[in-house]
Design an enzyme around this catalytic site. Sequence first.
Site, PDB file in Angstrom:
ATOM      1  N   GLU A   1      18.220  19.430  18.171  1.00  0.00           N
ATOM      2  CA  GLU A   1      18.415  20.335  19.305  1.00  0.00           C
ATOM      3  C   GLU A   1      19.770  20.200  19.987  1.00  0.00           C
ATOM      4  O   GLU A   1      19.846  20.160  21.212  1.00  0.00           O
ATOM      5  CB  GLU A   1      17.289  20.090  20.311  1.00  0.00           C
ATOM      6  CG  GLU A   1      17.268  18.683  20.963  1.00  0.00           C
ATOM      7  CD  GLU A   1      16.476  17.622  20.214  1.00  0.00           C
ATOM      8  OE1 GLU A   1      16.338  17.739  18.980  1.00  0.00           O
ATOM      9  OE2 GLU A   1      16.006  16.667  20.859  1.00  0.00           O
TER      10      GLU A   1
ATOM     11  N   HIS B   1      10.852  25.250  18.117  1.00  0.00           N
ATOM     12  CA  HIS B   1      10.827  23.855  18.559  1.00  0.00           C
ATOM     13  C   HIS B   1      12.199  23.423  19.096  1.00  0.00           C
ATOM     14  O   HIS B   1      12.307  22.934  20.226  1.00  0.00           O
ATOM     15  CB  HIS B   1      10.387  22.958  17.401  1.00  0.00           C
ATOM     16  CG  HIS B   1      10.365  21.499  17.724  1.00  0.00           C
ATOM     17  ND1 HIS B   1       9.217  20.829  18.078  1.00  0.00           N
ATOM     18  CD2 HIS B   1      11.365  20.580  17.771  1.00  0.00           C
ATOM     19  CE1 HIS B   1       9.504  19.555  18.321  1.00  0.00           C
ATOM     20  NE2 HIS B   1      10.811  19.379  18.134  1.00  0.00           N
ATOM     21  N   GLU B   2      13.235  23.620  18.297  1.00  0.00           N
ATOM     22  CA  GLU B   2      14.568  23.157  18.727  1.00  0.00           C
ATOM     23  C   GLU B   2      15.030  23.924  19.964  1.00  0.00           C
ATOM     24  O   GLU B   2      15.651  23.362  20.864  1.00  0.00           O
ATOM     25  CB  GLU B   2      15.583  23.275  17.588  1.00  0.00           C
ATOM     26  CG  GLU B   2      15.194  22.556  16.287  1.00  0.00           C
ATOM     27  CD  GLU B   2      14.706  21.123  16.471  1.00  0.00           C
ATOM     28  OE1 GLU B   2      15.086  20.475  17.461  1.00  0.00           O
ATOM     29  OE2 GLU B   2      13.912  20.650  15.619  1.00  0.00           O
TER      30      GLU B   2
ATOM     31  N   HIS C   1      13.552  22.550  23.144  1.00  0.00           N
ATOM     32  CA  HIS C   1      14.240  21.357  23.652  1.00  0.00           C
ATOM     33  C   HIS C   1      15.314  21.718  24.693  1.00  0.00           C
ATOM     34  O   HIS C   1      15.752  20.838  25.445  1.00  0.00           O
ATOM     35  CB  HIS C   1      14.900  20.593  22.509  1.00  0.00           C
ATOM     36  CG  HIS C   1      14.011  19.615  21.800  1.00  0.00           C
ATOM     37  ND1 HIS C   1      13.341  18.610  22.452  1.00  0.00           N
ATOM     38  CD2 HIS C   1      13.711  19.470  20.483  1.00  0.00           C
ATOM     39  CE1 HIS C   1      12.665  17.886  21.549  1.00  0.00           C
ATOM     40  NE2 HIS C   1      12.868  18.393  20.355  1.00  0.00           N
TER      41      HIS C   1
ATOM     42  N   TYR D   1       4.829  13.443  19.157  1.00  0.00           N
ATOM     43  CA  TYR D   1       4.810  14.888  18.926  1.00  0.00           C
ATOM     44  C   TYR D   1       3.418  15.471  19.163  1.00  0.00           C
ATOM     45  O   TYR D   1       3.200  16.268  20.065  1.00  0.00           O
ATOM     46  CB  TYR D   1       5.234  15.193  17.479  1.00  0.00           C
ATOM     47  CG  TYR D   1       6.703  15.007  17.194  1.00  0.00           C
ATOM     48  CD1 TYR D   1       7.562  16.093  17.157  1.00  0.00           C
ATOM     49  CD2 TYR D   1       7.240  13.745  16.940  1.00  0.00           C
ATOM     50  CE1 TYR D   1       8.912  15.946  16.887  1.00  0.00           C
ATOM     51  CE2 TYR D   1       8.591  13.585  16.667  1.00  0.00           C
ATOM     52  CZ  TYR D   1       9.420  14.687  16.639  1.00  0.00           C
ATOM     53  OH  TYR D   1      10.756  14.532  16.381  1.00  0.00           O
TER      54      TYR D   1
HETATM   55  N1  BES Z   1      14.901  15.728  18.089  1.00  0.00           N
HETATM   56  C1  BES Z   1      14.167  15.835  16.890  1.00  0.00           C
HETATM   57  C2  BES Z   1      14.811  15.139  15.737  1.00  0.00           C
HETATM   58  C3  BES Z   1      15.016  13.649  15.919  1.00  0.00           C
HETATM   59  C4  BES Z   1      14.106  12.859  16.596  1.00  0.00           C
HETATM   60  C5  BES Z   1      16.115  13.045  15.368  1.00  0.00           C
HETATM   61  C6  BES Z   1      14.335  11.492  16.740  1.00  0.00           C
HETATM   62  C7  BES Z   1      16.340  11.698  15.518  1.00  0.00           C
HETATM   63  C8  BES Z   1      15.443  10.911  16.207  1.00  0.00           C
HETATM   64  C9  BES Z   1      13.923  17.295  16.524  1.00  0.00           C
HETATM   65  O1  BES Z   1      13.720  18.125  17.617  1.00  0.00           O
HETATM   66  C10 BES Z   1      12.657  17.344  15.728  1.00  0.00           C
HETATM   67  O2  BES Z   1      11.640  16.996  16.264  1.00  0.00           O
HETATM   68  N2  BES Z   1      12.723  17.786  14.479  1.00  0.00           N
HETATM   69  C11 BES Z   1      11.581  17.892  13.608  1.00  0.00           C
HETATM   70  C12 BES Z   1      11.119  19.311  13.478  1.00  0.00           C
HETATM   71  C13 BES Z   1      10.110  19.753  14.467  1.00  0.00           C
HETATM   72  C14 BES Z   1       9.673  21.177  14.154  1.00  0.00           C
HETATM   73  C15 BES Z   1       8.924  18.857  14.591  1.00  0.00           C
HETATM   74  C16 BES Z   1      12.007  17.462  12.233  1.00  0.00           C
HETATM   75  O3  BES Z   1      13.203  17.278  12.013  1.00  0.00           O
HETATM   76  O4  BES Z   1      11.167  17.322  11.368  1.00  0.00           O
HETATM   77 ZN    ZN Z   2      11.909  17.764  18.595  1.00  0.00          ZN
END
Ligand code: BES
Ligand code: ZN
Length: 627
Positions: free
Chosen positions: A295, A319-320, A323, A405
């Site tokens: 995000e 989702h992003e 954020h 999550y």
């Molecule tokens: N902020 C996260 C990605 C993240 C979390 C990177 C912790 C490093 C450390 C991002 O918003 C995220 O949750 N991405 C998910 C997708 C989402 C639809 C659940 C992913 O990358 O799988």
């Molecule tokens: Zn996330």
Amino acid sequence: MARPAVHGYNAAMRPSLPCLLLAACATESTMHPTAPVPVADPHSYARPHEVHSTHLDLDLRLDFERHIAEGTVTHTLQRLDPAAPFVVDSAGLEITAIVDQDGNELHATWPTQPDPVLGTERSIRLLPTTTRVRIAYRTAPDAEAMQWLAPEQTNGGTQPFLFTQGQAILTRSWIPLQDSPAVRVTWTARVQAPPGLVPVMSATQRGHDGPVHTFAMDKPVPPYLIALACGDLVSRDISARCAVWAEPKTIDLAASELADMEAMVQACEQLFGPYRWGRYDVLVLPPSFPFGGMENPCLTFATPTILAGDRSLVSLIAHELAHSWSGNLVTNATWRDFWLNEGFTVHLENRIMEHVYGPDRAAMEVALGMHELASELRTLPAADQVLHVDLSGRNPDDGMTGVPYQKGAAFLRRLEQLVGRPAMDAFLRQWFDEHAFRSVTTATFLAFLDERLLRGRPDRDQVDVARWVTAAGLPTDAPVPDSVLFAAVDRELGRWRGGTEPAQLATDGWVTQQWLRFLAGLETASAPRTDQLAALDHAFEFTRSGNSEILAAWLVLATRHGYPAIDRRRELFLMTVGRRKFLKPIYEALLATEGGKDRALAIYRKARPRYHAVSQRTLDAMLGYSP
Ligand code: BES
Ligand code: ZN
């Protein structure tokens, strides 16, 4: 010139909590508008309650031959304790000079050995007159935040590519700074890229002068949200404030897949208040990007594996985008508060999906998430099943499970069930408005929850808030997801188990989420046999699926139950895709088969150089691989 401490200070002597508990912190009224919240962050050496960097200015040159970024960062300081040094986090950086605004050289000390997780604490001694500190440095070629891609790892195949990934504690490997999400900075940057390559950042673009591109973020953000990418990039407008960025060869597909971005922003604004970041753009990266999405403010970074051709995987963009409220506007103060970022975001994501695509689609996404959580809870140690998880002494990346999550979102749905949707939406909107551009702890949220939502309600004891936040497992009052479209899938699964041939099942018109439910249900009663997998593949062509979620789920299932027809497809997938969420279960399934360890390692040895450091870290540990 900075030089190592000659005596005295080494890793063994460090206090166990790097960022000490703030005994005496400034009161609200004397605090800088972006003053760090007074909390202990076990994942940063910074001491922002003593000296706080409020603004940073980056001046970097990208060297694609040496895989190095080189230049300076200038910190503007607020000195709360005039006697205290300025302590920054760093990892693998080569620091060549430290001067203040008057050109005075400043002396720095650091321990001889970096901490394997936290990196190196740099303590910079300040002069009484120091207000700004400029650090000249270069990054290491293997800086964890940075992935330098060879041309063959891109879609175009002719130009190299670079992207950074800051969350959780990787920004310190490309910028020396106070790398705690409790700290917020505004920032500006000048980035010099080689001719033909376009740099983009998580900020407002201010234009370019020849090869030097300028960026500015005038809202205070936590350091993990500073991001940079550079490659053969073009953009396509979706609306006045939304655009898609991608390589020229990817842009058409990306723009048509993400055409609903503006509708999503409007949905979230209607529910949770104004979008406060100016532009909302999405950058579609090459496939080695280790996450689904990140995000980064103004410019979400996304994996190309969401480009399914039918917009079926765009909940990741919802989702992003979400954020921009939960996470970027109101930020977890430490990584143990991560559920405040992700649980809230999954909830908002779902509210957006319902708004834009309707309740049936949203209900399926909730059910898929909860199904995954249920299986993950069966394998997670109890301590990691807690929302307010203790991560001290560990890599904060270990906290990235389904718990923050899905359990986090389930908690918010439970509260919504208690108070009703209008009250819950209004409450969340207040939470964002009243904590905008602040970093918050779980305790702050719980106090706000009590004061604004629960206090005085006769039914409040129906939700055991403390249990939700501090106990393991999923509380029994978690709302049970209900989807009519999944009920149809479950009926067909029942028929298949009863012996009906795949081709005879009523699957006409099924959407991606229904296929994912179907795949998840194939092994619930008993392990599918190889001939059954072959019949399923024949009827539904899973091995040839262009939908990454369907394909990845199928590859896991087929690997686990020994269906060899996927072997080539699986190897190709593992050689091109670097998204950890897909890699981990596929390698895990392969490992569990007979002779699987050798086969997994044979592929991993070839593929590993193409993966980002965060995927490498996870897979090295899983496969017992030491580089
Ligand atoms: N902020 C996260 C990605 C993240 C979390 C990177 C912790 C490093 C450390 C991002 O918003 C995220 O949750 N991405 C998910 C997708 C989402 C639809 C659940 C992913 O990358 O799988
Ligand atoms: Zn996330």
